[in-house]
Enzyme design. Structure first.
Site, PDB file in Angstrom:
ATOM      1  N   ARG A  15       0.770  -1.505   0.457  1.00 11.72           N
ATOM      2  CA  ARG A  15      -0.187  -0.097  -0.270  1.00 11.72           C
ATOM      3  C   ARG A  15       0.512   1.255  -0.153  1.00 11.72           C
ATOM      4  O   ARG A  15       0.246   2.520  -0.227  1.00 11.72           O
ATOM      5  CB  ARG A  15      -1.306  -0.353   1.049  1.00 11.72           C
ATOM      6  CG  ARG A  15      -1.987  -0.620   1.052  1.00 11.72           C
ATOM      7  CD  ARG A  15      -2.739  -1.083   2.143  1.00 11.72           C
ATOM      8  NE  ARG A  15      -3.481   0.033   3.121  1.00 11.72           N
ATOM      9  CZ  ARG A  15      -3.843   0.197   4.235  1.00 11.72           C
ATOM     10  NH1 ARG A  15      -3.554  -0.480   4.892  1.00 11.72           N
ATOM     11  NH2 ARG A  15      -4.605   1.023   4.026  1.00 11.72           N
ATOM     12  N   GLY A  80       4.105 -15.657   7.578  1.00 10.23           N
ATOM     13  CA  GLY A  80       3.655 -14.991   8.828  1.00 10.23           C
ATOM     14  C   GLY A  80       4.374 -14.441   9.675  1.00 10.23           C
ATOM     15  O   GLY A  80       5.509 -14.725   9.092  1.00 10.23           O
ATOM     16  N   THR A  81       4.205 -14.444  10.682  1.00  8.13           N
ATOM     17  CA  THR A  81       5.006 -13.803  11.651  1.00  8.13           C
ATOM     18  C   THR A  81       6.021 -13.971  12.533  1.00  8.13           C
ATOM     19  O   THR A  81       7.476 -14.495  12.577  1.00  8.13           O
ATOM     20  CB  THR A  81       4.128 -12.744  13.119  1.00  8.13           C
ATOM     21  OG1 THR A  81       2.984 -13.259  12.779  1.00  8.13           O
ATOM     22  CG2 THR A  81       4.137 -11.234  11.617  1.00  8.13           C
TER      23      THR A  81
END
Ligand code: UD1
Ligand code: CA
Length: 451
Positions: A15, A80-81
């Site tokens: 973004r 993923g984290t």
């Protein structure tokens, strides 16, 4: 408690719509990654590990700029984290301290908050930083029972009841390093996002009889940046805080909302900063200095009682001694300006030193660059440089020397000598009158021709 810092910075930041990795976008002159590293640094960590992925080379460079001991690990796929944190494991196999996980895109976590998390670790195995969200949106929710944190549920996986919880996960987690990696090894990806969630370690720990709790902070601290609009909001928030801090420490800001600070600007008590002043990184201003309107400063030190501007530009390597004076439309770079020395108007002083009480006339330029290399100008004490002097470096003016206005100085000037280096003046009596008459006659003839 000894701590290893793990900063997650592998995400792309779609973004932001940018070539630059998200965490390298700057707030107050420092990449947001640097802000996160700076907050973590207050715990005096034994390891600083940055997990990089998108734009890893640039991220590595920025991390090392901030802390040359930082270690960078690659997460080639963003799964993923939990998977991100796992990439740091090989560097910490023998480490017996705590791990603190921060996000590179969450720059405002305060040192005081981290200290409170550390304190909470005394009585809990896992400490998560949470916040009461005005709009909980898609944040992970903290499911608690009194002081106990039961588990964290991601928005995508949450029930209606869980989505009604307003206590949210900031992403900041502290736990013993060995335990953290042990739990992460048990995390699966059977969830709505198909990702390895770091947040799952809380539920896993609880199932093993370990304890977890949440420490909370103000929502503003946990602000994550995902777009240029949020970057601008973050900048505004930072500036507002820095201005308030300056006022509190005894700095006068006549129009605070127009003064722009860098992350590391330092201003002593009783400094005065007029409207529309911009501080780039690396500026320190001592007690009682006065920065006048529309000045731009970066990488410089201004000593007590010095006055800068209006409309002055101090570039990196500028050192103003006490009571020095830099006036309007003066640019100074990599130069020492002595005590009480004055450069008051329209000058460029670069790669130079100016001795105490010297006076540099309007329009003086140190010609420091020959097109290939930079050269130094040394001006002694109590020197008087005449207006519009070109000082062709390398060149030295001895103490007490003087230059005639308009001189182009190419050789050293001895102490107490006067150097004049300009074409001698020629006087022609009556010649001006003749010239005027001639020009007027020509103009008359031309105008008649035009009728
Ligand atoms: C995460 C938390 C969520 C929390 C929110 C706060 C998980 C599963 N969820 O969600 O509970 O409320 O943060 O903002 O942890 N990253 C990597 N590699 C990866 C994935 C992420 O380095 O594989 C980095 C990202 O660049 C980012 C951070 O980790 O800096 C968080 O990742 P993000 O995908 O934004 O997590 P959220 O879904 O927002
Ligand atoms: Ca996020």
């Amino acid at each position: 408690m000894s701590t290893a810092l793990i900063i997650l910075a592998a995400g792309q930041g779609t973004r932001m719509n940018s070539e630059l990795p998200k965490v390298l976008h700057a707030i107050a002159g420092a990449p947001m990654l640097g802000h996160a590293m700076q907050a973590g640094a207050t715990l005096d960590p034994d390891h600083v590990i940055v997990v990089a992925g998108h734009g890893a080379e640039a991220v590595r460079k920025a991390a090392l700029d901030f802390d040359e001991a930082a270690q960078i690990v690659l997460q080639t796929e963003q799964l993923g984290t939990a998977h991100a944190v796992a990439q740091a494991a090989p560097l910490l196999t023998k480490y017996s301290g705590d791990a603190l996980v921060l996000y590179g895109d969450t720059p405002f976590i305060q040192p005081e908050t981290l200290a409170r998390m550390q304190a909470a670790r005394a009585s809990h195995d896992i400490v998560v930083l949470g916040f009461e969200a005005a709009d909980p949106g898609r944040y992970g929710r903290l499911v608690t029972d009194g002081e106990t944190l039961l588990r964290i549920v991601e928005f995508k996986d949450a029930t209606e009841d869980e989505r009604a919880i307003t206590l949210c996960n900031s992403g900041v987690i502290m736990a013993p390093c060995a335990l953290l990696f042990e739990l992460i090894a048990q995390v699966g990806n059977a969830n709505a996002a198909g990702e390895y969630y770091l947040t799952d370690i809380v539920g896993l720990a609880r199932a093993q009889g370990l304890s977890a709790t949440a420490v909370t902070c103000h929502e503003a601290e946990t602000m994550g940046i995902n777009s240029r609009a949020e970057l601008a909001q973050a900048e505004a928030a930072f500036q507002a805080r820095k201005r308030a801090e300056a006022l509190e420490t005894g700095v006068t800001l006549t129009a605070p909302e127009t003064v722009h600070f860098a992350y590391d600007t330092w201003l002593g008590r009783d400094c005065m900063v007029e409207p529309y002043v911009v501080f780039g990184p690396g500026v320190t201003i001592e007690t009682g200095a006065h920065i006048r309107a529309f000045s731009h400063l970066e990488g410089c030190h201004v000593a007590r009682g010095a006055v800068v501007g209006p409309y002055a530009r101090l570039r990196p390597g500028t050192e103003l001694s006490e009571h020095a004076r830099i006036g309007n439309f003066v640019e100074v770079k990599n130069a020492l300006i002595g005590e009480g020395a004055k450069v008051n108007h329209l000058s460029y002083i670069g790669d130079a030193s100016i001795g105490d009480e010297s006076n540099i006339g309007a329009g003086t330029i140190t010609c420091n660059y020959d097109g290939v290399s930079k050269h130094t100008t040394v001006i002694g004490a109590r020197v008087f440089v005449g207006s519009n002097t070109m000082l062709v470096a390398p060149v030295t003016l001895g103490d007490g020397a003087m230059t005639g206005s308009g001189s182009v100085i190419t050789r050293n000037v001895a102490p107490d000598a006067l150097a004049i280096a300009r074409a001698p003046q020629v006087d022609k009596p009556g010649r001006a009158r003749k010239l005027f008459d001639l020009l007027k006659a020509k103009a008359l003839k031309r105008d008649k021709g035009a009728d």
